[in-house]
Design a protein around this motif. Sequence first.
Motif, PDB file in Angstrom:
ATOM      1  N   PHE A  63       0.858  -1.107   0.011  1.00 27.98           N
ATOM      2  CA  PHE A  63      -0.176   0.155   0.105  1.00 27.98           C
ATOM      3  C   PHE A  63       0.921   1.230   0.072  1.00 27.98           C
ATOM      4  CE2 PHE A  63       0.628  -0.798   4.583  1.00 27.98           C
ATOM      5  CZ  PHE A  63       0.760   0.411   4.877  1.00 27.98           C
ATOM      6  N   THR A  64       0.436   2.294  -0.346  1.00 31.30           N
ATOM      7  CA  THR A  64       0.983   3.650  -0.385  1.00 31.30           C
ATOM      8  C   THR A  64       0.513   4.629   0.755  1.00 31.30           C
ATOM      9  OG1 THR A  64       1.564   3.141  -2.754  1.00 31.30           O
ATOM     10  CG2 THR A  64       1.533   5.726  -1.738  1.00 31.30           C
ATOM     11  N   LEU A  65       1.547   5.284   1.599  1.00 27.10           N
ATOM     12  CA  LEU A  65       1.178   6.201   2.307  1.00 27.10           C
ATOM     13  C   LEU A  65       1.520   7.667   2.135  1.00 27.10           C
ATOM     14  CD1 LEU A  65       0.161   6.862   5.380  1.00 27.10           C
ATOM     15  CD2 LEU A  65       2.495   6.211   6.253  1.00 27.10           C
ATOM     16  N   LYS A  66       0.874   8.449   2.007  1.00 32.80           N
ATOM     17  CA  LYS A  66       0.981   9.851   1.760  1.00 32.80           C
ATOM     18  C   LYS A  66       1.397  10.685   2.977  1.00 32.80           C
ATOM     19  CE  LYS A  66       0.167  14.022  -1.039  1.00 32.80           C
ATOM     20  NZ  LYS A  66      -0.844  14.506  -1.924  1.00 32.80           N
ATOM     21  N   ASP A  67       2.643  11.210   3.206  1.00 33.36           N
ATOM     22  CA  ASP A  67       2.866  11.891   4.665  1.00 33.36           C
ATOM     23  C   ASP A  67       3.041  13.167   4.321  1.00 33.36           C
ATOM     24  OD1 ASP A  67       4.247  11.556   7.383  1.00 33.36           O
ATOM     25  OD2 ASP A  67       5.469  12.930   6.228  1.00 33.36           O
ATOM     26  N   PRO A  68       2.055  13.960   5.268  1.00 34.42           N
ATOM     27  CA  PRO A  68       2.161  15.630   5.439  1.00 34.42           C
ATOM     28  C   PRO A  68       3.622  16.050   5.496  1.00 34.42           C
ATOM     29  CG  PRO A  68       0.344  14.609   6.306  1.00 34.42           C
ATOM     30  CD  PRO A  68       1.256  13.535   6.242  1.00 34.42           C
ATOM     31  N   ALA A  69       3.974  16.958   4.921  1.00 34.36           N
ATOM     32  CA  ALA A  69       5.368  17.708   4.922  1.00 34.36           C
ATOM     33  C   ALA A  69       5.448  18.598   6.318  1.00 34.36           C
ATOM     34  CB  ALA A  69       5.838  18.230   3.719  1.00 34.36           C
ATOM     35  N   GLY A  70       6.755  18.695   6.858  1.00 34.59           N
ATOM     36  CA  GLY A  70       6.888  19.857   7.656  1.00 34.59           C
ATOM     37  C   GLY A  70       6.530  19.509   8.900  1.00 34.59           C
ATOM     38  N   ILE A  71       5.760  18.261   9.512  1.00 33.46           N
ATOM     39  CA  ILE A  71       5.597  18.269  10.873  1.00 33.46           C
ATOM     40  C   ILE A  71       5.903  16.633  10.932  1.00 33.46           C
ATOM     41  CG2 ILE A  71       3.751  19.709  10.962  1.00 33.46           C
ATOM     42  CD1 ILE A  71       1.665  17.538  10.597  1.00 33.46           C
ATOM     43  N   ALA A  72       6.363  16.381  12.451  1.00 29.80           N
ATOM     44  CA  ALA A  72       6.539  15.013  12.493  1.00 29.80           C
ATOM     45  C   ALA A  72       5.189  14.233  12.693  1.00 29.80           C
ATOM     46  CB  ALA A  72       7.291  14.914  13.987  1.00 29.80           C
ATOM     47  N   ASN A  73       5.434  13.082  11.911  1.00 28.09           N
ATOM     48  CA  ASN A  73       4.097  12.191  12.032  1.00 28.09           C
ATOM     49  C   ASN A  73       4.560  10.704  12.480  1.00 28.09           C
ATOM     50  OD1 ASN A  73       1.909  14.021  10.694  1.00 28.09           O
ATOM     51  ND2 ASN A  73       3.653  14.088   9.244  1.00 28.09           N
ATOM     52  N   TYR A  74       3.602  10.022  13.127  1.00 24.38           N
ATOM     53  CA  TYR A  74       3.908   8.879  13.556  1.00 24.38           C
ATOM     54  C   TYR A  74       2.625   7.780  13.022  1.00 24.38           C
ATOM     55  CZ  TYR A  74       6.376  11.652  16.770  1.00 24.38           C
ATOM     56  OH  TYR A  74       7.287  12.855  17.207  1.00 24.38           O
ATOM     57  N   TYR A  75       3.062   6.602  12.722  1.00 25.61           N
ATOM     58  CA  TYR A  75       2.119   5.598  12.122  1.00 25.61           C
ATOM     59  C   TYR A  75       2.488   4.305  12.955  1.00 25.61           C
ATOM     60  CZ  TYR A  75       2.258   9.345   8.649  1.00 25.61           C
ATOM     61  OH  TYR A  75       1.829  10.346   7.999  1.00 25.61           O
ATOM     62  N   ARG A  76       1.028   3.556  12.962  1.00 19.65           N
ATOM     63  CA  ARG A  76       1.099   2.078  13.275  1.00 19.65           C
ATOM     64  C   ARG A  76       0.379   1.369  12.273  1.00 19.65           C
ATOM     65  NH1 ARG A  76      -2.370   0.485  18.462  1.00 19.65           N
ATOM     66  NH2 ARG A  76      -3.899   0.671  16.949  1.00 19.65           N
ATOM     67  N   VAL A  77       0.770   0.257  11.852  1.00 19.72           N
ATOM     68  CA  VAL A  77       0.153  -0.676  10.717  1.00 19.72           C
ATOM     69  C   VAL A  77      -0.201  -2.084  11.460  1.00 19.72           C
ATOM     70  CG1 VAL A  77       0.404  -1.757   8.444  1.00 19.72           C
ATOM     71  CG2 VAL A  77       1.403   0.290   9.124  1.00 19.72           C
ATOM     72  N   HIS A  78      -1.606  -2.345  11.132  1.00 15.66           N
ATOM     73  CA  HIS A  78      -2.163  -3.648  11.454  1.00 15.66           C
ATOM     74  C   HIS A  78      -2.623  -4.334  10.201  1.00 15.66           C
ATOM     75  CE1 HIS A  78      -2.829  -2.825  15.891  1.00 15.66           C
ATOM     76  NE2 HIS A  78      -1.716  -3.404  15.665  1.00 15.66           N
ATOM     77  N   LEU A  79      -2.517  -5.775  10.072  1.00 23.41           N
ATOM     78  CA  LEU A  79      -3.085  -6.488   8.888  1.00 23.41           C
ATOM     79  C   LEU A  79      -3.972  -7.286   9.441  1.00 23.41           C
ATOM     80  CD1 LEU A  79       0.054  -7.051   6.578  1.00 23.41           C
ATOM     81  CD2 LEU A  79      -1.518  -5.151   6.497  1.00 23.41           C
ATOM     82  N   TYR A  80      -5.131  -7.880   8.748  1.00 29.72           N
ATOM     83  CA  TYR A  80      -6.027  -8.790   9.060  1.00 29.72           C
ATOM     84  C   TYR A  80      -6.400  -9.508   7.788  1.00 29.72           C
ATOM     85  CZ  TYR A  80      -6.885  -5.873  13.156  1.00 29.72           C
ATOM     86  OH  TYR A  80      -6.555  -4.821  14.072  1.00 29.72           O
ATOM     87  N   ALA A  81      -6.489 -10.893   7.987  1.00 27.13           N
ATOM     88  CA  ALA A  81      -7.318 -11.640   7.066  1.00 27.13           C
ATOM     89  C   ALA A  81      -8.668 -11.402   7.267  1.00 27.13           C
ATOM     90  CB  ALA A  81      -7.026 -13.111   7.401  1.00 27.13           C
ATOM     91  N   ALA A  82      -9.803 -11.270   6.512  1.00 26.28           N
ATOM     92  CA  ALA A  82     -10.845 -10.915   6.314  1.00 26.28           C
ATOM     93  C   ALA A  82     -11.759 -11.711   5.462  1.00 26.28           C
ATOM     94  CB  ALA A  82     -11.190  -9.455   5.998  1.00 26.28           C
ATOM     95  N   ASP A  83     -13.153 -11.367   5.605  1.00 28.09           N
ATOM     96  CA  ASP A  83     -13.987 -11.916   4.762  1.00 28.09           C
ATOM     97  C   ASP A  83     -15.257 -11.135   4.557  1.00 28.09           C
ATOM     98  OD1 ASP A  83     -15.163 -13.942   3.141  1.00 28.09           O
ATOM     99  OD2 ASP A  83     -15.439 -15.456   4.622  1.00 28.09           O
TER     100      ASP A  83
END
Length: 291
Positions: free
Chosen positions: A146-166
């Motif tokens: 997947f692609t993540l577009k990060d806003p410029a000029g400020i510190a950003n923090y991210y967490r990622v979870h993946l799930y099998a789904a139906d």
Amino acid sequence: MRLRFIIVYTIGLAILATGCEKKARLNLPYEGDKIVLNAFIQADSPVYIRVTKSEPVVSDNDTEFTALAHAQVTMLENGLPFSAVHWREINGRGYFVSDTAARPGKVYTIMAAATGLTAVTGTDSIPGLPEASGLFAQQTASQVKFTLKDPAGIANYYRVHLYAADSINGSIQPLSMIKYRMDPSLNDNFADIISDTYYQDLVVKDERFDGKAIRFVLQTDKPVTYKYLVAEVTALTAQGYRYLKSVDEQQNGQDDGNFLSQPVKVYSNVTNGYGIVAGMYTQRMACKVTK
């Protein structure tokens, strides 16, 4: 500060249930009974607040903190009275739950008081919604992109979870978490956090890709065999990031066999007590796994 994996075994309400209720590996000085206040405030969701009383840990056995069901809990939004909260038991644990959903861009303060204990306060804001898109996975392969577009000029923090789904009643629903790691051959921006171990969580700071659109290539621990995939990309505040990082260091960064190891104190932004009050904003993506 270099990017690194943060292993976190808490999601959803489990974050609130386990915050500051950790298994001790080393003897830590006890600073006296205090209120433990835990709330990860999710945008567009009611606020779930866990209020307990601290206890000294005297052995390696897990300690169940005492829930303060009769505490006085109040909330402010941008300094003004917010929603009433009501006590509820969920999966055997008690929470104070707000009647109103938290809103993006707002600053929330939670105050808790209980008889015989010093009142506590915690404050944090709700970050902006992360811009993630292009979720893709293929049957029998072991890559998720997947692609993540990060806003410029400020510190950003991210967490990622993946799930099998139906698909359940026409809606794609997550069923089970997927362990993964950064693909070692396709993540030049994350060369120093490539790991041989597969985890359920990735927490990163944007210092390597500030203001850029970055392509995440994740390698799952098992080939993809499910019909649908769900990815949750959560924007964290600096306080939430520091808390999750310190939890990882306490749980996984110490050598149990080294008696000279220094105890790691979990980060807290709760005045006069323990715990964490942190904002978060989750974007959920779903895709049908291609054949």
